[in-house]
Design an enzyme around this catalytic site. Structure first.
Site, short mmCIF file in Angstrom:
data_model
loop_
_atom_site.label_atom_id
_atom_site.label_comp_id
_atom_site.label_asym_id
_atom_site.label_seq_id
_atom_site.Cartn_x
_atom_site.Cartn_y
_atom_site.Cartn_z
N HIS A 1 48.75 -5.37 -20.00
CA HIS A 1 48.81 -6.83 -20.12
C HIS A 1 50.38 -6.93 -20.01
O HIS A 1 51.27 -6.73 -20.82
CB HIS A 1 48.60 -6.69 -21.71
CG HIS A 1 48.56 -8.31 -22.01
ND1 HIS A 1 49.45 -8.84 -23.14
CD2 HIS A 1 47.76 -9.27 -21.95
CE1 HIS A 1 49.14 -10.21 -23.36
NE2 HIS A 1 48.14 -10.57 -22.53
N GLU B 1 48.62 -6.49 -15.15
CA GLU B 1 48.02 -7.82 -15.28
C GLU B 1 49.12 -8.81 -14.96
O GLU B 1 49.87 -8.79 -15.88
CB GLU B 1 47.38 -8.08 -16.51
CG GLU B 1 46.79 -9.32 -16.67
CD GLU B 1 47.19 -10.19 -18.09
OE1 GLU B 1 48.20 -9.79 -18.47
OE2 GLU B 1 46.50 -11.21 -18.21
N ASP C 1 50.25 -12.53 -14.92
CA ASP C 1 50.00 -14.08 -15.06
C ASP C 1 50.68 -14.63 -14.09
O ASP C 1 51.82 -14.53 -13.94
CB ASP C 1 50.40 -14.62 -16.46
CG ASP C 1 49.76 -14.04 -17.74
OD1 ASP C 1 48.50 -13.55 -17.70
OD2 ASP C 1 50.35 -13.55 -18.73
N HIS D 1 53.99 -15.84 -17.91
CA HIS D 1 52.70 -16.09 -18.80
C HIS D 1 52.81 -17.67 -18.95
O HIS D 1 51.79 -18.18 -18.99
CB HIS D 1 53.02 -15.35 -20.05
CG HIS D 1 52.07 -15.68 -21.03
ND1 HIS D 1 52.28 -16.80 -22.20
CD2 HIS D 1 50.79 -15.34 -21.31
CE1 HIS D 1 51.23 -17.11 -22.75
NE2 HIS D 1 50.33 -15.94 -22.35
#
Ligand code: G3P
Ligand code: CA
Length: 332
Positions: free
Chosen positions: A42, A69, A71, A84
């Site tokens: 993440h 991951e 964003d 993010h």
């Protein structure tokens, strides 16, 4: 979207799995049966490095994450970058750049107004002058000010180079605020698909999931591509009221999985929620977020206990800031 995908999994399994029968004429991406939950890093190994930096992703890969991951938000000229948030003050040193002081402005967001610096007001060249910070209180700041903000292309280059070295690591991009970006002329779906195509991600047999909290972009992507799609679910009543969290049967018509807030998979200690059971019955993959060594879920005495409970429950993967811990528990 593809039905019954199961995307992934480990290189060794790909080598010994029979190809899945063609059930989808659009299919071009590799399909391999998933046999164990995936570990999704993440924001990279964000517990130990400033999030969304090449260094955080690389450290996650070193720890054995199955997916990294990023964003994604967009710059002024429409370049996808890994952040993010659309605002920059918490995860970069923008506040220390006097040349950008006047760029700070107040913006109304669905969660209230915020005065900050916004990625969409910066060119990529300007973004590249910033350095990443650790935004989570209590985590090490030892790497603050050292790492650059990567573009999505640069993150793809990382997984591509890993694949070329024989290490298959998946990529799990999340489009952040796609409706807002579209409203200012920065539609995300096209550039996202082009980046995956241009980088030859399908040809390199790199597994992909594309995620979003916003159903519209997932429906659009479902019409335009065959990549596996994941609908994120926060459980926030405001999101439901805004039409961002459709019924699961609807989600199953355009997506392959759900990424729920981890609180949503439980109805009580050890017991699955209705959401979890219904998603399973619809054949949707379930990837809850976010498992954190330093912020253990309510009702668990350790993160290891929390992870073990999720794997026993039957999740198909977990988003975690600490991939090494999740991998260790999964592989016990
Ligand atoms: O994408 C899964 C999870 O990351 C959603 O939450 O806010 O950390 O992007 P967020
Ligand atoms: Ca995310």
């Amino acid at each position: 979207m593809r039905h019954f995908i199961s995307v992934f999994i480990l290189g060794w399994l790909a080598a010994c799995s029979a190809p899945e029968p063609a059930s989808d004429t659009q299919s071009q991406q590799p399909v391999v049966e998933q046999v164990r939950p995936i570990i999704i890093a993440h924001r990279g190994a964000s517990g130990d490095r400033p999030e969304h930096t090449i260094e955080a992703y690389a450290f996650a890969i070193e720890q054995g994450a199955d997916f990294i991951e990023p964003d994604l938000v967009m710059t002024k000229e429409g370049v996808l970058i890994a952040r993010h948030d659309r605002y920059l003050s918490t995860s970069t040193d923008v506040a220390n750049h006097p040349e950008f002081a006047a760029r700070k402005r107040k913006v109304e967001t669905p969660f209230g107004s915020r005065e900050d610096w916004w990625a969409e007001d910066f060119t990529l060249a300007e973004i590249k002058t910033l350095r990443a910070l650790q935004p989570f209180p209590g985590r090490s700041t030892e790497f603050d000010g050292q790492f650059k903000i990567p573009t999505f292309d640069e993150v793809l280059e990382l997984v591509k180079s890993e694949a070329e070295a024989g290490r298959i690591v998946g990529i799990y991009p999340e489009t952040k605020s796609p409706g807002h970006h579209k409203s200012i002329g920065l539609a995300m779906a096209g550039p996202l698909l082009e980046a995956l195509d241009n980088m030859g991600i399908a040809g390199a047999e790199i597994p992909v999931f594309i995620q979003s909290f916003e159903p519209d972009i997932l429906r659009d992507l479902n019409n335009r591509s065959d990549w596996p799609l994941v609908q994120l679910l926060s459980g926030d009543p405001r999101a439901k009221a805004a039409g961002l969290e459709p019924p699961l049967a609807d989600i199953a018509s355009y997506a392959d999985g759900i990424g729920p807030n981890k609180l949503l998979v439980w109805s009580g200690p050890g017991a699955p929620s209705d959401l979890f059971s219904e998603a399973k019955s619809l054949g949707l993959s379930i990837h809850p977020w976010t498992i954190r060594d330093d912020r253990v879920g309510i009702g668990f005495s350790s993160v290891e206990e929390e992870l073990a409970a999720l794997f026993t429950l039957g999740v198909d993967g977990v988003f975690t800031d600490f991939p090494a811990t999740a991998k260790q528990v999964r592989d016990l």
